[in-house]
Enzyme design. Structure first.
Site, mmCIF file in Angstrom:
data_model
loop_
_atom_site.group_PDB
_atom_site.id
_atom_site.type_symbol
_atom_site.label_atom_id
_atom_site.label_comp_id
_atom_site.label_asym_id
_atom_site.label_seq_id
_atom_site.Cartn_x
_atom_site.Cartn_y
_atom_site.Cartn_z
ATOM 1 N N ASP A 95 0.827 -1.200 0.000
ATOM 2 C CA ASP A 95 0.000 0.000 0.000
ATOM 3 C C ASP A 95 0.870 1.263 0.000
ATOM 4 O OD1 ASP A 95 -2.831 0.935 0.400
ATOM 5 O OD2 ASP A 95 -1.971 1.848 2.192
ATOM 6 N N GLU A 137 1.942 -0.232 -4.876
ATOM 7 C CA GLU A 137 0.909 0.731 -5.268
ATOM 8 C C GLU A 137 1.570 2.099 -5.395
ATOM 9 O OE1 GLU A 137 -3.266 2.862 -3.877
ATOM 10 O OE2 GLU A 137 -1.692 2.447 -2.434
HETATM 11 C C1 GLC Z 1 -4.264 3.043 -0.577
HETATM 12 C C2 GLC Z 1 -5.469 2.140 -0.553
HETATM 13 C C3 GLC Z 1 -6.660 2.947 -0.142
HETATM 14 C C4 GLC Z 1 -6.413 3.491 1.244
HETATM 15 C C5 GLC Z 1 -5.117 4.294 1.288
HETATM 16 C C6 GLC Z 1 -4.687 4.538 2.690
HETATM 17 O O1 GLC Z 1 -4.334 4.004 -1.554
HETATM 18 O O2 GLC Z 1 -5.629 1.520 -1.790
HETATM 19 O O3 GLC Z 1 -7.843 2.217 -0.191
HETATM 20 O O4 GLC Z 1 -7.473 4.296 1.652
HETATM 21 O O5 GLC Z 1 -4.058 3.590 0.687
HETATM 22 O O6 GLC Z 1 -4.254 3.339 3.275
#
Ligand code: GLC
Length: 529
Positions: free
Chosen positions: A202, A265
């Site tokens: 994440d 991500e």
């Molecule tokens: C990422 C996740 C999202 C979340 C954010 C904070 O972007 O995909 O859903 O709210 O991180 O953890």
């Protein structure tokens, strides 16, 4: 000549948003046993790996992205035995399991944070990011939370501010502290010992922040109606050079176990994104490529983004493609139902590892969520400008029984209006459905390696038609996608003969083509020469 490749280069990943996949304990929220029960479905569909959004212990302020115990399962999803059973049964069926790893921040209910905030001299104080107030008593600097407001929260008891890039109940961990790094490496090992095949990390580009806590500069291009945090350029809070050292460490941890996959991500422009493959490719294996999530849906734009991405990839860097996820509007909502089929063909015929978002194989729509059913904290904090993510997280539509077969009780989010006819059971019976298109594409992808690992070569492009070759050894495929709703003709060199392998409409599979081919509106074809 066959070179042995890592499994994930030819794999198709399927993202399960566990709250909305299958409920088995009648609380309106999906769970691990629900995923286990639906494994035969996933095998039948033809995917190779599932990535499951967070299932760990959490107060659910951000639906699992706020973790209070990194090595336990939240009771809403089941328990550790359920998890072990899921891994065993997935593996028995040839499906790999990828977990979500959320290292940037924990929940404020995590024992680490509770200890950290207890006093300025707590041994865990430096596990999070604490700063004194500015001289005027306000926050230490101008950093903004992605979910609205200042990124600093004052803790009255200990008299300092802590940093949170997201909710104030999601304090950021201090990745400059080696103890944090070690604790997190242990978390990865814990799950790998349980047989987990990889992680999606994440907000990995957020892990390191400026050591001097300098203000972020104003964003001269900030637009009215965009989220407030975009008023600043996140120069000192994200994508810092030192983040790559931390990622290299995570990668080395992953490599302690054979055949594990690390996905990051990262929402950054291509030229920044590719740095996340790491020096000597010692970074993440797959920096998620989100370019298709925002592209203007015409052939020229798509082709030029493919060219830019392919051209920017470092040597040995493997491509990947994403059409949707739990944070962005559904593809069918963005491009319409008919183009969603063309988008499916694009996703599954580009070079690299595709990730399918659950329900996109049904063309699930972006759902309008009535005000009183909004759950997403982003929408609650920053209402009315369309940032809400509930609309792409609605329950999976399995059949026409009560609550779409998702749950015996009212689901945590409303179902899409179309669930009674747009569901797995009915689309499966309809050979022309998008579901059967996904399935046929996945079957062909398995049989014809040129589609997963073959080379990519653009052939021809105007606003309307996107055409490219996929080639491997003796196999030569051409993918032609009509991005409009009107008919188009594509001509080949004289004497060219081929056969349609897959058509979005299903009715043209196996049709012979020679010299030219006519595409109907919203049609895509994979042709073998
Ligand atoms: C990422 C996740 C999202 C979340 C954010 C904070 O972007 O995909 O859903 O709210 O991180 O953890």
């Amino acid at each position: 000549m066959s070179v042995s490749r890592p499994w994930w280069e030819s794999a198709v990943i399927y993202q399960v948003y566990p709250r909305s996949f299958q409920d088995t304990d009648d609380n309106g929220v999906g769970d691990l046993n629900g995923i286990s029960d639906r494994l035969p479905y996933l095998v039948d569909l033809g995917i190779d790996a599932i990535w499951i959004s967070p299932i760990f212990r959490s107060p659910m302020a951000d639906f699992g992205y706020d973790i209070s115990d990194y090595t336990d399962i939240d009771p809403i999803f089941g328990n550790m035995r359920d998890f072990e059973r899921l891994v065993a049964e997935a593996h028995a069926r040839g499906i790999r399991v990828i977990l979500d790893f959320v290292p940037n921040h924990s929940s404020d209910q995590h024992p680490w944070f509770i200890e950290s905030r207890a006093s300025r001299t707590s041994p865990k104080r430096d596990w999070y990011i604490w700063r004194d107030a500015a001289p005027d008593g306000g926050p230490p600097n101008n950093w903004l939370s992605e979910f609205g407001g200042s990124a600093w929260e004052f803790d009255g008891a200990s008299g300092q501010y802590y940093y949170h890039a997201f909710l104030k109940s999601q304090p950021d961990l201090n990745w400059r502290n080696p103890e944090v790094v070690e604790a997190m490496q242990e978390v990865l090992r814990f799950w790998m010992r349980k047989g987990v095949d990889g992680f999606r990390v994440d907000v990995i580009w957020h892990l390191i922040k400026d050591e001097q806590f300098r203000d972020n500069p104003p964003n001269p291009n900030h637009q009215e109606g965009r989220p407030p945090h975009e008023a600043l350029v996140p120069l000192n809070t994200t994508d810092l050079a030192e983040v790559h050292d931390v990622i290299a460490l995570l990668r080395r941890t992953i490599d302690e176990f054979p055949d594990r996959l690390l996905i990051g991500e990262i929402y950054l422009p291509v030229e920044r994104l590719i740095a996340y493959y790491g020096r000597d490719l010692g970074g993440v294996h797959l920096p998620f490529n989100f370019a298709l999530l925002a592209v203007q849906w015409d052939a020229k734009c798509i082709q030029s983004l493919i060219a830019e991405y392919e051209g920017a990839l470092p040597k040995g860097g493997w491509p990947n493609w994403v059409l949707g996820n739990h944070d962005r509007p559904r593809i069918a909502g963005r491009v319409g139902k008919r183009q969603a089929a063309v988008a499916a063909m694009l996703l599954l015929t580009l070079r690299g590892t595709p990730t399918i978002y659950y329900g996109d194989e049904l063309g699930m729509p972006q759902v309008d969520i009535p005000g009183d059913r909004v759950r997403d904290p982003f929408e609650r904090n920053v209402p009315g400008i369309g940032v809400g993510r509930d609309g792409c997280r609605t329950p999976m539509q399995w059949d026409a029984s009560e609550n779409a077969g998702f749950s015996k009780v009212d689901p945590w989010l409303p179902l899409a209006d179309d669930w009674q006819f747009n569901n797995v059971a009915s689309l499966r019976e309809d050979v022309f459905s998008i579901w059967n298109l996904y399935r046929r594409l996945l079957q062909v992808r398995r049989k014809v390696p040129a589609l997963s690992v073959g080379s990519y070569r653009p052939r021809y492009v105007d606003e309307d038609l996107l055409v490219y070759f996929r080639e491997l050894d003796e196999t030569r495929l051409l993918v032609a996608l009509n991005l409009t709703d009107h008919a188009q003709v594509l001509t080949f060199e004289q004497g060219t003969r081929g056969k349609i392998l897959v058509s979005t409409g299903a009715d043209r599979d196996d049709e012979r083509v020679a010299d030219s081919v006519a595409l109907r509106g919203d049609e895509g074809l994979v042709i073998e020469f």
